[in-house]
Design an enzyme around this catalytic site. Structure first.
Site, PDB file in Angstrom:
ATOM      1  N   HIS B  87       1.228  -1.426  -0.353  1.00 39.86           N
ATOM      2  CA  HIS B  87       0.299   0.349  -0.148  1.00 39.86           C
ATOM      3  C   HIS B  87       0.400   1.143   0.947  1.00 39.86           C
ATOM      4  CE1 HIS B  87      -2.956   3.175   1.225  1.00 39.86           C
ATOM      5  NE2 HIS B  87      -2.752   3.542   2.438  1.00 39.86           N
ATOM      6  N   ASP B 116       7.487  20.488 -26.823  1.00 33.13           N
ATOM      7  CA  ASP B 116       7.141  19.273 -26.235  1.00 33.13           C
ATOM      8  C   ASP B 116       8.218  19.544 -25.389  1.00 33.13           C
ATOM      9  OD1 ASP B 116       7.126  16.600 -25.913  1.00 33.13           O
ATOM     10  OD2 ASP B 116       5.940  16.315 -27.719  1.00 33.13           O
ATOM     11  N   TRP B 152       7.084   0.231   4.429  1.00 28.64           N
ATOM     12  CA  TRP B 152       7.788   0.784   2.926  1.00 28.64           C
ATOM     13  C   TRP B 152       8.914   1.300   3.087  1.00 28.64           C
ATOM     14  CZ3 TRP B 152       8.892   5.942   0.724  1.00 28.64           C
ATOM     15  CH2 TRP B 152       8.853   7.283   2.037  1.00 28.64           C
ATOM     16  N   SER B 179      12.817   5.597 -13.838  1.00 33.35           N
ATOM     17  CA  SER B 179      12.125   6.485 -14.751  1.00 33.35           C
ATOM     18  C   SER B 179      11.936   7.904 -13.831  1.00 33.35           C
ATOM     19  CB  SER B 179      10.241   5.801 -14.546  1.00 33.35           C
ATOM     20  OG  SER B 179       9.081   6.492 -15.087  1.00 33.35           O
ATOM     21  N   SER B 180      11.866   7.919 -12.581  1.00 35.77           N
ATOM     22  CA  SER B 180      11.860   9.396 -11.888  1.00 35.77           C
ATOM     23  C   SER B 180      13.186  10.127 -12.483  1.00 35.77           C
ATOM     24  CB  SER B 180      12.050   9.121 -11.007  1.00 35.77           C
ATOM     25  OG  SER B 180      10.956   8.873 -10.463  1.00 35.77           O
ATOM     26  N   HIS B 263      13.343  11.848   3.266  1.00 37.10           N
ATOM     27  CA  HIS B 263      12.760  13.383   3.024  1.00 37.10           C
ATOM     28  C   HIS B 263      12.699  13.957   2.004  1.00 37.10           C
ATOM     29  CE1 HIS B 263      10.287  15.776   6.304  1.00 37.10           C
ATOM     30  NE2 HIS B 263      11.531  16.587   5.371  1.00 37.10           N
ATOM     31  N   GLU B 265      12.111  13.023  -0.542  1.00 34.79           N
ATOM     32  CA  GLU B 265      10.955  12.392  -1.320  1.00 34.79           C
ATOM     33  C   GLU B 265       9.379  12.788  -0.627  1.00 34.79           C
ATOM     34  OE1 GLU B 265      10.626  10.200  -3.371  1.00 34.79           O
ATOM     35  OE2 GLU B 265       7.798   9.721  -3.327  1.00 34.79           O
ATOM     36  N   TYR B 267       9.081  15.643  -0.414  1.00 29.71           N
ATOM     37  CA  TYR B 267       8.873  16.860  -0.609  1.00 29.71           C
ATOM     38  C   TYR B 267       8.205  17.226  -2.120  1.00 29.71           C
ATOM     39  CZ  TYR B 267       8.652  19.181   3.476  1.00 29.71           C
ATOM     40  OH  TYR B 267       9.161  19.690   5.255  1.00 29.71           O
ATOM     41  N   SER B 278      -0.849  26.631  -6.249  1.00 27.73           N
ATOM     42  CA  SER B 278      -0.736  28.169  -6.570  1.00 27.73           C
ATOM     43  C   SER B 278      -0.634  28.578  -7.964  1.00 27.73           C
ATOM     44  CB  SER B 278       1.262  27.944  -6.574  1.00 27.73           C
ATOM     45  OG  SER B 278       1.629  28.350  -5.289  1.00 27.73           O
ATOM     46  N   HIS B 312      15.350  13.118  11.387  1.00 29.96           N
ATOM     47  CA  HIS B 312      14.280  13.380  12.038  1.00 29.96           C
ATOM     48  C   HIS B 312      13.294  12.033  12.339  1.00 29.96           C
ATOM     49  CE1 HIS B 312      12.195  15.625   9.026  1.00 29.96           C
ATOM     50  NE2 HIS B 312      12.007  14.410   9.028  1.00 29.96           N
ATOM     51  N   HIS B 313      13.813  11.130  11.569  1.00 28.65           N
ATOM     52  CA  HIS B 313      12.668   9.896  11.496  1.00 28.65           C
ATOM     53  C   HIS B 313      13.566   9.114  12.522  1.00 28.65           C
ATOM     54  CE1 HIS B 313      10.906  10.899   8.056  1.00 28.65           C
ATOM     55  NE2 HIS B 313      11.590  11.684   7.444  1.00 28.65           N
ATOM     56  N   THR B 338       7.536  27.248   4.902  1.00 33.88           N
ATOM     57  CA  THR B 338       6.221  26.094   4.654  1.00 33.88           C
ATOM     58  C   THR B 338       5.482  27.608   4.463  1.00 33.88           C
ATOM     59  OG1 THR B 338       7.532  24.082   5.409  1.00 33.88           O
ATOM     60  CG2 THR B 338       4.744  24.451   4.875  1.00 33.88           C
ATOM     61  N   LYS B 341       5.215  29.661   2.686  1.00 31.87           N
ATOM     62  CA  LYS B 341       3.491  29.678   1.416  1.00 31.87           C
ATOM     63  C   LYS B 341       2.355  29.716   1.648  1.00 31.87           C
ATOM     64  CE  LYS B 341       5.001  26.762  -1.436  1.00 31.87           C
ATOM     65  NZ  LYS B 341       5.109  27.235  -2.904  1.00 31.87           N
ATOM     66  N   ARG B 460       1.884   2.066  15.302  1.00 28.89           N
ATOM     67  CA  ARG B 460       1.707   1.168  13.890  1.00 28.89           C
ATOM     68  C   ARG B 460       1.639   0.299  13.099  1.00 28.89           C
ATOM     69  NH1 ARG B 460       6.189   4.869  10.276  1.00 28.89           N
ATOM     70  NH2 ARG B 460       4.240   3.605   8.433  1.00 28.89           N
TER      71      ARG B 460
HETATM   72  C1  HEM Z   1      -7.948   5.442   0.591  1.00 34.10           C
HETATM   73  C2  HEM Z   1      -6.635   6.814   1.520  1.00 34.10           C
HETATM   74  C3  HEM Z   1      -6.431   5.812   2.242  1.00 34.10           C
HETATM   75  C4  HEM Z   1      -6.560   5.091   3.517  1.00 34.10           C
HETATM   76  C5  HEM Z   1      -7.747   4.738   4.280  1.00 34.10           C
HETATM   77  C6  HEM Z   1      -4.746   4.115   4.113  1.00 34.10           C
HETATM   78  C7  HEM Z   1      -4.544   4.035   4.989  1.00 34.10           C
HETATM   79  C8  HEM Z   1      -3.311   3.600   5.410  1.00 34.10           C
HETATM   80  C9  HEM Z   1      -3.202   2.262   6.486  1.00 34.10           C
HETATM   81  C10 HEM Z   1      -4.655   2.360   7.452  1.00 34.10           C
HETATM   82  C11 HEM Z   1      -2.092   2.275   6.879  1.00 34.10           C
HETATM   83  C12 HEM Z   1      -1.466   1.339   7.968  1.00 34.10           C
HETATM   84  C13 HEM Z   1      -0.591   2.354   8.797  1.00 34.10           C
HETATM   85  C14 HEM Z   1       0.253   1.085   9.663  1.00 34.10           C
HETATM   86  O1  HEM Z   1      -0.429  -0.097  10.365  1.00 34.10           O
HETATM   87  O2  HEM Z   1       0.843   1.499   9.531  1.00 34.10           O
HETATM   88  C15 HEM Z   1      -1.589   3.143   5.770  1.00 34.10           C
HETATM   89  C16 HEM Z   1      -0.402   2.954   5.907  1.00 34.10           C
HETATM   90  C17 HEM Z   1       0.815   4.186   4.496  1.00 34.10           C
HETATM   91  N1  HEM Z   1       0.394   4.671   4.007  1.00 34.10           N
HETATM   92 FE1  HEM Z   1      -1.895   5.435   3.350  1.00 34.10          FE
HETATM   93  N2  HEM Z   1      -4.129   5.392   2.863  1.00 34.10           N
HETATM   94  C18 HEM Z   1      -4.797   6.036   2.197  1.00 34.10           C
HETATM   95  C19 HEM Z   1      -4.283   6.653   1.330  1.00 34.10           C
HETATM   96  C20 HEM Z   1      -2.631   7.196   1.353  1.00 34.10           C
HETATM   97  C21 HEM Z   1      -2.537   7.358  -0.516  1.00 34.10           C
HETATM   98  C22 HEM Z   1      -2.871   8.155  -1.010  1.00 34.10           C
HETATM   99  C23 HEM Z   1      -1.188   7.656   0.480  1.00 34.10           C
HETATM  100  C24 HEM Z   1       0.107   8.206  -0.765  1.00 34.10           C
HETATM  101  C25 HEM Z   1       1.035   8.564  -0.459  1.00 34.10           C
HETATM  102  C26 HEM Z   1      -1.051   6.966   0.971  1.00 34.10           C
HETATM  103  C27 HEM Z   1       0.908   6.400   2.089  1.00 34.10           C
HETATM  104  C28 HEM Z   1       0.787   5.648   2.991  1.00 34.10           C
HETATM  105  C29 HEM Z   1       1.828   5.296   3.190  1.00 34.10           C
HETATM  106  C30 HEM Z   1       3.748   5.761   2.817  1.00 34.10           C
HETATM  107  C31 HEM Z   1       2.143   4.484   4.609  1.00 34.10           C
HETATM  108  C32 HEM Z   1       3.114   3.302   4.979  1.00 34.10           C
HETATM  109  C33 HEM Z   1       3.505   1.950   4.859  1.00 34.10           C
HETATM  110  C34 HEM Z   1       3.831   1.585   5.434  1.00 34.10           C
HETATM  111  O3  HEM Z   1       3.856   1.717   7.245  1.00 34.10           O
HETATM  112  O4  HEM Z   1       5.040   1.399   5.495  1.00 34.10           O
HETATM  113  N3  HEM Z   1      -1.902   6.406   1.724  1.00 34.10           N
HETATM  114  N4  HEM Z   1      -1.950   3.429   4.873  1.00 34.10           N
HETATM  115 CU   LIG Z   2      11.312  13.822   7.142  1.00 36.60          CU
END
Ligand code: HEM
Ligand SMILES: [Cu+2]
Ligand SMILES: [Cu+2]
Lengths: 375, 536
Positions: B87, B116, B152, B179-180, B263, B265, B267, B278, B312-313, B338, B341, B460
């Protein structure tokens, strides 16, 4: 009408209030039972006030705009688009606000990080998925035990009702005296874990191969619960921590008990065991140390943890089997159990594995065989 | 320099050669596989991103369904861990980042008067590396051992315990990084060399500025991530011990490398979102952006500071106090630009002539909720408070405020804003507004209560929890299902508009004043600005 409305509001407020005071709806940090938690709690509250003020300031301007400067109200757009004075002010003022925040934040951190002159030292070792505790210095020196989840599987699967301390209860408690500065050294044997007890205000990563430290001094007797806070694999959510803070007398009594129990439990390393006794002992060792991965039925979890039933090692030459348990296998979840388990325990668990499920080797491994393999 | 100017000439000629002439480009699937047109590629990025958003969203639903009640009901703990992992990876690398690259592709040439992107063929490659990466990510579920359950952030040494799914994930990260980087080189070159005569850097629309800065961040940080995962790969298979203490390495080294990428990332995700906002806020305030120059400086300082705050993480890995203090101060400092802005956006609205079509609603939602996420970031920056909060649900709430209500809302604002320009059709305004309100409400139901869970100490990445956390988890899960369903409405709105939307007027937003609105017909034709406009 108004009366009725008033009644409803009162009921609602009452309900909300009842909710807010029950633990289930905890809305803020725990004030905890140490100076550190109190410091953190106060600092956090202070921050929330500052934030609230800024928040209200900024967003009342925004919402005023949304309300008053609408096109549908016929508001005509002004054309200004910069103002050096204003821009300088809102760059510099926040700097001062931040300095105002940094001051208490720094002070609190320096207070919290001071690990000097502890009354006692406990080493905490993270294992997948349990905690090991060694009392290194101070009263109780030499005590050492493992601590793992004691919530029955039935509660987790929903076959039995869940108890109050569901997932936050362990078979053994870390007992410490009240009002004493306890230094906690953390390390791990496999992957990174984190020792986290909110009411004591400690969270410290436990890193394999390194030792870190933190401390707490509980001001109030009681039982405080926490959990591992760093993802450490399958059962990361199931390795809680229970710290029991007791009076000095109770602590001394506990230490004496603990010492007696350890002396009684010590095995005679030269004893010759019979298969049935050793297997029974091995079943216990297996349940405490191996079952999370290799499972009760010895089938493991396909793709992650191998089955022991019919496995080449568990049915092949016994030397390789002992070695695997003693030394583990690098870069896999199979840890070296040589340091955690005694010769007798390893002999027992190996014997158990070689004579359980479909495995019928009939081998009996004696503690002396393990002792020899250690060399 | 002259070589690059030449290239400018070729880009014109090249476009003609590729397509024979305007009418005869390949059709059907081959059009999309071989296309070098920035508009086609932008469209593909956006659809890809939405598809990934749905995949990552389904995973979020699985997580929230398991967490709806205490006890294990739906999935196993291993599978739960892989759900959080993929996710997170899919949302960050598959949904949000490609969405903004999609905007960059469509909008940068249109906004600077270029025909282009500078390297159209490389542009095609940048996109076509993404689907294989997505396939690698998803196929990790099919190999023995299943998806990697490492989060992640992929911390060592847990990564060495995983099955082959981990390797597939590492290769996917490599592809995404390539790609990036290719995309960024393209963006930087395009912006620096293909601007229309008269468009000086300080006349560029702010969206273009934010992408210029983001592209530099990407070029500087993606190789660091690639290095970290490559070291993980060799630790797993080739006997190295970068992150293995027993072999002389250090597991914490991984975290330093990861967050040195990680970090910046955040931004990389946030800055293009600032760019979209903007453009949108001035257009619907009918008033120029307040403090353009200070916006440019603020964005640049955020970018530079973002390389100096990574630890800080890692406040609880056991750093010396001096290190903790430094990272705390540096992190707090980011609040200054920030804040600038946010103040500028509010000042843009002040005494404007505001209207609240869907793009503006999403922009206001962004402004309000992103600022909230910024405040919780400030709370987390205080080391002593973070000791209680790090790796709890408070952090999950914090980053969803900045990534979902921040980046995702801004992407929605951008899609609604530019949709008429891209397609020549109008979306259904009423449905757009419903989409906004549903998203806003369900978002807050899902994530606001997670602050309380974190404050009360719920870690978490756990599949099950103590009874004290039940109520807020149930509220959060209900919100999540609502949020997820609301996004299907978005899909419906877009498809309906493409199929049967009303014809868009030439200038649907009377306050929009960048080149794509003032100098081009609506919809923008397949080839634009073959003769550059002159910018006063
Ligand atoms: C439908 C909307 C979303 C819901 C309900 C949702 C829900 C969740 C939940 C429940 C977790 C797990 C937390 C945990 O156990 O640590 C999570 C982790 C995370 N979500 Fe979402 N999320 C949503 C959208 C997004 C979006 C759009 C992003 C975009 C960047 C995102 C990025 C992340 C990241 C980076 C994590 C951390 C994963 C990890 O713990 O390794 N989420 N999310
Ligand atoms: Cu950070
Ligand atoms: Cu853990």
């Amino acid at each position: 009408m108004t009366k009725k409305f008033g009644g409803w509001t009162a009921a609602l407020l009452l309900a909300l209030h009842a909710g807010a005071v029950s633990a289930a709806y905890q809305l803020n940090l725990t004030p905890g039972v140490t100076k550190a938690t109190q410091i953190i709690y106060d600092l956090h509250n202070l921050m929330m006030w500052i934030i609230l003020v800024i928040f209200v300031g900024v967003f009342s301007v925004m919402f005023w705009s949304v309300y008053a400067h609408r096109k549908s109200q016929g508001h005509k757009a002004a054309s200004f688009h910069e103002n050096t004075t204003v821009e300088l002010i809102w760059t510099i003022v926040p700097v001062f606000i931040l300095i105002g925040m940094a001051w208490p934040a720094t002070k609190s951190l320096l207070d919290i990080r001071n690990t000097s002159s502890p009354d006692m030292t406990i080493k905490v070792t993270g294992y997948q998925w349990k905690w090991g505790y060694d009392y290194l210095k101070g009263e109780g020196e030499g005590i050492s035990f493992m601590s793992q989840l004691s919530t029955p599987q039935d509660q987790i699967t929903g076959a039995a009702p869940k108890g109050e301390h569901y997932l936050l209860e362990t078979d053994t408690h870390v007992v410490v005296p009240v009002g004493k500065k306890v230094r906690v050294l953390t390390t791990a044997s496999d992957v990174i874990h984190a020792w986290f007890v909110p009411a004591l205000g400690v969270k410290q990563d436990a890193i394999p191969g390194f030792v870190r430290d933190t401390w707490f001094k509980a001001e109030k007797e009681g039982i405080y619960r926490g959990q591992c806070a760093e993802l450490c694999g399958k059962d990361h959510g199931f390795m809680p921590i229970v710290v029991e803070v007791v009076s000095a007398e109770k602590y001394s009594a506990w230490v004496a008990d603990q010492k007696k129990a350890m002396a009684a439990a010590a095995d005679d390393p030269d004893k010759k065991w019979e298969l049935a006794d050793l297997k029974a002992r091995g079943e216990k060792v297996y349940a405490a140390n191996c079952v999370v991965c290799h499972q009760q039925n010895g089938q493991g979890i396909k793709g992650s943890f191998p089955a022991l039933e019919g496995s080449k090692i568990a049915t092949g030459p016994v030397g390789a089997h002992i070695d695997m348990v003693l030394k583990g296998k690098a870069s896999t979840a199979m840890a070296a159990f040589g340091k955690q388990l005694s010769d007798t325990e390893i002999a027992a668990v190996v014997t158990y594995e070689r004579n359980s499920w479909g495995n019928k080797t009939g081998t009996v491994v004696q503690p002396s065989d393990v002792k020899a393999a250690r060399k | 320099m002259s070589a690059v100017i030449d290239n400018h000439g070729h880009a014109h000629g090249g476009a003609h050669d590729d397509h024979g002439d305007h009418g005869h480009h390949p059709s059907g699937l081959m059009r999309w596989v071989t296309t070098t047109n920035h508009k086609d590629i932008g469209t593909m990025y956006l659809w890809f991103s939405f598809a990934m958003f749905l995949v990552g969203g389904v995973m979020a639903m699985v997580i929230r369904a398991e967490l709806f009640q205490p006890g294990m009901q739906i999935v196993s703990p291993e599978f739960f861990n892989s759900m959080t992992t993929y996710h997170g990876l899919i949302m960050v690398f598959g949904a949000i980042m490609p969405a903004f690259v999609g905007f960059a592709n469509w909008q940068i040439p249109l906004m600077i008067g270029a025909p282009d992107m500078a390297f159209p063929r490389m542009n095609n490659w940048s996109f076509w590396l993404l689907p294989p990466a997505a396939i690698l990510l998803v196929s990790s579920f099919l190999v023995p051992g299943g998806g990697a359950g490492v989060g992640w952030t992929m911390y060592a040494p847990l990564t060495t315990q995983m099955g082959p799914g981990m390797d597939l994930t590492i290769f996917a990260v490599h592809l995404l990084g390539m790609s990036s980087i290719m995309g960024s080189i393209n963006i930087i070159t395009t912006i620096l060399n293909l601007r229309a005569p008269g468009m000086t850097l300080m006349k560029m629309p702010l969206f273009v500025w934010t992408w210029l800065i983001t592209a530099y961040l990407l070029v500087a940080s993606m190789p660091v991530l690639a290095g970290a995962v490559t070291m993980t790969l060799t630790d797993r298979h080739f006997g190295t011990s970068f992150f293995n203490a027993a072999g002389g390495g250090d597991p914490v080294l991984y975290q330093h490398i990861f967050w040195f990428f990680g970090h910046p990332e955040v931004y990389i995700i946030a800055i293009p979102a600032f760019g979209v906002i903007s453009q949108v806020i001035p257009a619907f305030s009918r008033k120029p952006l307040f403090g353009y120059a200070s916006m440019v400086y603020a964005t640049s300082s955020i970018a530079i500071l973002s390389f100096m705050v990574w630890a800080h993480h890692m406040y609880v890995v056991g750093m010396p106090v001096a290190g903790q203090l430094y990272f705390m101060y540096a992190t707090m400092l980011i609040a200054v630009p920030t804040g600038v802005k946010v103040f500028n956006w509010v000042a843009t609205m002040w005494k404007g002539s505001l209207s609240f079509e869907t793009p503006m609603l999403f922009a206001l939602g962004f402004l309000f909720l992103f600022t909230l996420g910024g405040f919780t970031g400030l709370v987390l920056s205080l080391t002593s408070v973070d000791v209680q909060l790090q790796d709890t649900y408070y952090v999950v709430a914090h980053f969803h405020y900045v990534m979902v209500a921040g980046a995702l809302f801004s992407a929605f604002a951008g899609v609604y804003f530019w949709f008429p320009k891209w397609t020549g059709k109008m979306y259904d305004e009423t449905l757009g507004k419903i989409h906004f309100w549903l998203s806003l409400i369900f978002f807050n139901i899902t994530f606001f209560v997670q602050h309380f869970l974190g404050l009360a100490g719920m870690p978490r990445r756990i599949p099950d929890y103590n009874l004290q956390f039940v109520e807020f988890n149930q509220i959060s899960s209900i919100g999540a299902f609502g949020f997820g369903l609301s996004q299907l409405l978005f899909l419906y709105i877009i498809i309906k508009a493409i199929k049967s939307g009303e014809k868009a007027p030439q200038l649907p937003w009377d306050g929009a004043d960048t080149l794509e609105w003032t100098h081009l017909p609506t919809p923008a034709p397949y080839h634009t600005f073959e003769n550059p406009p002159f910018v006063k």
